[in-house]
Design a protein around this motif. Structure first.
Motif, PDB file in Angstrom:
ATOM      1  N   LEU A 185       0.540  -1.251  -0.348  1.00 27.48           N
ATOM      2  CA  LEU A 185       0.035   0.138   0.044  1.00 27.48           C
ATOM      3  C   LEU A 185       0.711   1.745   0.288  1.00 27.48           C
ATOM      4  N   ARG A 186       0.215   2.259  -0.865  1.00 28.20           N
ATOM      5  CA  ARG A 186       1.168   3.314  -0.554  1.00 28.20           C
ATOM      6  C   ARG A 186       0.430   5.116  -0.042  1.00 28.20           C
ATOM      7  N   CYS A 187       0.918   5.613   0.278  1.00 24.66           N
ATOM      8  CA  CYS A 187       0.638   6.474   1.073  1.00 24.66           C
ATOM      9  C   CYS A 187       1.639   7.770   0.330  1.00 24.66           C
ATOM     10  N   HIS A 188       1.644   8.372  -0.390  1.00 24.83           N
ATOM     11  CA  HIS A 188       2.048   9.722  -1.031  1.00 24.83           C
ATOM     12  C   HIS A 188       1.111  11.116  -0.300  1.00 24.83           C
ATOM     13  N   GLN A 189       2.495  12.272   0.390  1.00 24.35           N
ATOM     14  CA  GLN A 189       2.416  13.599   0.277  1.00 24.35           C
ATOM     15  C   GLN A 189       3.068  14.164  -0.176  1.00 24.35           C
ATOM     16  N   THR A 190       2.687  15.389  -0.038  1.00 19.67           N
ATOM     17  CA  THR A 190       3.000  16.428  -1.006  1.00 19.67           C
ATOM     18  C   THR A 190       3.390  18.241  -0.493  1.00 19.67           C
ATOM     19  N   GLU A 191       3.094  17.785   1.274  1.00 22.85           N
ATOM     20  CA  GLU A 191       3.538  19.161   1.740  1.00 22.85           C
ATOM     21  C   GLU A 191       4.437  18.723   2.666  1.00 22.85           C
ATOM     22  N   ASN A 192       5.381  17.845   2.395  1.00 27.87           N
ATOM     23  CA  ASN A 192       7.565  17.619   3.388  1.00 27.87           C
ATOM     24  C   ASN A 192       7.094  17.581   4.767  1.00 27.87           C
TER      25      ASN A 192
ATOM     26  N   LYS B 184      13.905   7.206   5.729  1.00 29.74           N
ATOM     27  CA  LYS B 184      14.736   5.073   6.159  1.00 29.74           C
ATOM     28  C   LYS B 184      15.183   5.721   7.362  1.00 29.74           C
ATOM     29  N   ASP B 185      13.999   6.128   8.267  1.00 27.86           N
ATOM     30  CA  ASP B 185      13.716   6.209   9.627  1.00 27.86           C
ATOM     31  C   ASP B 185      12.583   5.532   9.709  1.00 27.86           C
ATOM     32  N   THR B 186      12.391   4.516  10.237  1.00 28.52           N
ATOM     33  CA  THR B 186      11.385   3.779  10.885  1.00 28.52           C
ATOM     34  C   THR B 186      11.053   3.407  12.329  1.00 28.52           C
ATOM     35  N   ASP B 187       9.664   2.961  12.662  1.00 30.77           N
ATOM     36  CA  ASP B 187       9.864   2.035  13.762  1.00 30.77           C
ATOM     37  C   ASP B 187       8.658   1.650  13.469  1.00 30.77           C
TER      38      ASP B 187
ATOM     39  N   ASP C  11       3.890  -6.633  14.123  1.00 32.77           N
ATOM     40  CA  ASP C  11       3.998  -8.297  13.539  1.00 32.77           C
ATOM     41  C   ASP C  11       2.852  -8.159  11.755  1.00 32.77           C
ATOM     42  N   GLY C  12       4.295  -8.854  10.843  1.00 33.92           N
ATOM     43  CA  GLY C  12       3.307  -9.694   9.717  1.00 33.92           C
ATOM     44  C   GLY C  12       3.254  -8.238   8.412  1.00 33.92           C
ATOM     45  N   TYR C  13       4.027  -7.053   9.108  1.00 30.63           N
ATOM     46  CA  TYR C  13       4.023  -5.732   8.497  1.00 30.63           C
ATOM     47  C   TYR C  13       5.171  -4.842   8.133  1.00 30.63           C
ATOM     48  N   SER C  14       5.646  -4.269   7.515  1.00 29.56           N
ATOM     49  CA  SER C  14       6.916  -4.098   6.935  1.00 29.56           C
ATOM     50  C   SER C  14       6.385  -2.735   6.368  1.00 29.56           C
ATOM     51  N   VAL C  15       7.523  -1.727   6.515  1.00 26.89           N
ATOM     52  CA  VAL C  15       7.369  -0.295   5.323  1.00 26.89           C
ATOM     53  C   VAL C  15       8.675   0.492   5.595  1.00 26.89           C
ATOM     54  N   SER C  16       8.913   1.423   4.615  1.00 22.66           N
ATOM     55  CA  SER C  16       9.624   2.039   3.539  1.00 22.66           C
ATOM     56  C   SER C  16       9.241   3.368   3.688  1.00 22.66           C
ATOM     57  N   ARG C  17      10.562   4.198   3.710  1.00 21.83           N
ATOM     58  CA  ARG C  17      10.534   5.465   3.566  1.00 21.83           C
ATOM     59  C   ARG C  17      11.713   5.683   2.788  1.00 21.83           C
ATOM     60  N   SER C  18      11.532   5.912   1.173  1.00 21.17           N
ATOM     61  CA  SER C  18      13.454   6.441   0.695  1.00 21.17           C
ATOM     62  C   SER C  18      12.723   7.263   0.105  1.00 21.17           C
ATOM     63  N   LYS C  19      11.399   8.251  -0.035  1.00 22.96           N
ATOM     64  CA  LYS C  19      11.695   9.504  -0.825  1.00 22.96           C
ATOM     65  C   LYS C  19      10.496  10.231   1.003  1.00 22.96           C
ATOM     66  N   THR C  20      10.686  11.278   0.787  1.00 23.80           N
ATOM     67  CA  THR C  20       9.715  12.159   1.561  1.00 23.80           C
ATOM     68  C   THR C  20       8.717  12.186   1.546  1.00 23.80           C
ATOM     69  N   GLU C  21       8.361  12.322   0.065  1.00 26.55           N
ATOM     70  CA  GLU C  21       6.949  11.933   0.219  1.00 26.55           C
ATOM     71  C   GLU C  21       5.750  10.878  -0.149  1.00 26.55           C
ATOM     72  N   ASP C  22       7.133   9.871   0.299  1.00 27.66           N
ATOM     73  CA  ASP C  22       6.496   8.655  -0.536  1.00 27.66           C
ATOM     74  C   ASP C  22       6.349   7.441   1.089  1.00 27.66           C
ATOM     75  N   PHE C  23       5.755   6.784   0.945  1.00 27.58           N
ATOM     76  CA  PHE C  23       5.511   5.800   2.873  1.00 27.58           C
ATOM     77  C   PHE C  23       4.640   4.662   2.621  1.00 27.58           C
ATOM     78  N   LEU C  24       5.206   3.556   2.373  1.00 27.43           N
ATOM     79  CA  LEU C  24       5.029   2.871   1.618  1.00 27.43           C
ATOM     80  C   LEU C  24       4.635   1.399   2.831  1.00 27.43           C
ATOM     81  N   LEU C  25       3.529   0.376   3.313  1.00 27.88           N
ATOM     82  CA  LEU C  25       3.717  -0.426   3.514  1.00 27.88           C
ATOM     83  C   LEU C  25       3.247  -2.188   3.416  1.00 27.88           C
TER      84      LEU C  25
END
Lengths: 110, 112
Positions: B21-28, B53-56, B62-76
Motif C-alpha cells: 500500500l502506498r501513501c504519498h504526501q505533497t507537503e514535506n 529511511k528512519d522507521t519504527d 507483526d506481519g508488516y514492513s515499511v519503507s521510506r526512500s523519499k520524503t513524500e512516499d511511505f510504503l506499507l
C-alpha cells in the motif's frame, strides 16, 4: 490493553439538542487529547484538541472538557445538527505515542 | 486534507500473496504513520517514520514492513497476507502543530 476507551459504541440525539461523547484513559503520561470525526469512506478529520494544562477548550459548537483526576474527557456538541452524524474517535498522546479509542457513532435525527 | 493520497483505495487479494500500500504526501511532512482500523479497536498504529529511511514499529507491527526512500512516499508491505489483515488502512502525517495528525482517505483491504 486499551489505554483509551469509549464505552458507548453509539449515541442518538435529536437535532438541536446537546450531544455528549465520553472518553476515558488509563495512562497518566498522556498530555494532549484530541477528537476526530469520521464519515464513511473517508479518513478521520481533526476536530478539536486540549492540552493537559487546560480543562476546557471551545471551538464554535464544539467544546472539549478534560478531568485529569478522573482521567476522563468529553466532547459536547451544541446544538447538534444532522451533518454531525459520524463516528467520533477520541485520542490521547504522550511524546510520539498516540492512542485512539474504538469510536462512538453519533446519529443526529432531524 | 494535508495533501495525502493513498493507493489503491480498495484491494482484494488472496492469502499468502504480497501486498503493498502506498501513501504519498505533497507537503514535506517529516513524520508519517500507518494505522489499521478494525471494529471495536479504533485506530492502531502499525509503523511510523520520522524521516527518510528512519522507521519504527508501532503497536501492531507483526506481519508488516515499511519503507521510506523519499520524503513524500511511505510504503506499507504485507509480505504474505493473512485473513487477519483484512482491515481499513490509514496513512497519516504529523502537522505543523506537533500533536495533531492528518489522515488520508484510507485503503480497504480484503484478504480472502
Amino acid at each position: 490493553d486499551q489505554q483509551v476507551k469509549q464505552n458507548s459504541p453509539s449515541l442518538s440525539v435529536q437535532e438541536g439538542r446537546i450531544s455528549i461523547l465520553n472518553c476515558d484513559y488509563t495512562n497518566s503520561m498522556f498530555d494532549y487529547f484530541l477528537w476526530y470525526k469520521k464519515y464513511p469512506a473517508e479518513g478521520p478529520t481533526f476536530l478539536i484538541s486540549i492540552s493537559s494544562i487546560k480543562d476546557k477548550n471551545e471551538d464554535g459548537r464544539f467544546t472539549v472538557f478534560l478531568n485529569k483526576s478522573a482521567k476522563h474527557l468529553s466532547l459536547h456538541i451544541v446544538p447538534s445538527q444532522p451533518g454531525d452524524s459520524a463516528v467520533y474517535f477520541c485520542a490521547a498522546s504522550a511524546w510520539d505515542d498516540m492512542r485512539f479509542g474504538a469510536g462512538t457513532r453519533l446519529t443526529v435525527k432531524p | 486534507d494535508a495533501g495525502i493520497t493513498q493507493s489503491p483505495r480498495h484491494k482484494v487479494t488472496e492469502t499468502g500473496t504480497p501486498v503493498t500500500l502506498r501513501c504519498h504526501q505533497t507537503e514535506n511532512h517529516r513524520y508519517m504513520y500507518w494505522y489499521r482500523q478494525d471494529p471495536g479497536h479504533g485506530l492502531r498504529l502499525i509503523h511510523y517514520s520520522y524521516g527518510v529511511k528512519d522507521t519504527d514499529k508501532g503497536e501492531v507491527s507483526d506481519g508488516y514492513s515499511v519503507s521510506r526512500s523519499k520524503t513524500e512516499d511511505f510504503l506499507l508491505t504485507l509480505e504474505s497476507a493473512t485473513s487477519s489483515q483484512t482491515s481499513v488502512y490509514f496513512c497519516a502525517v504529523q502537522g505543523v502543530a506537533k500533536n495533531i495528525q492528518y489522515f488520508g482517505a484510507g485503503t480497504r483491504l480484503s484478504v480472502l
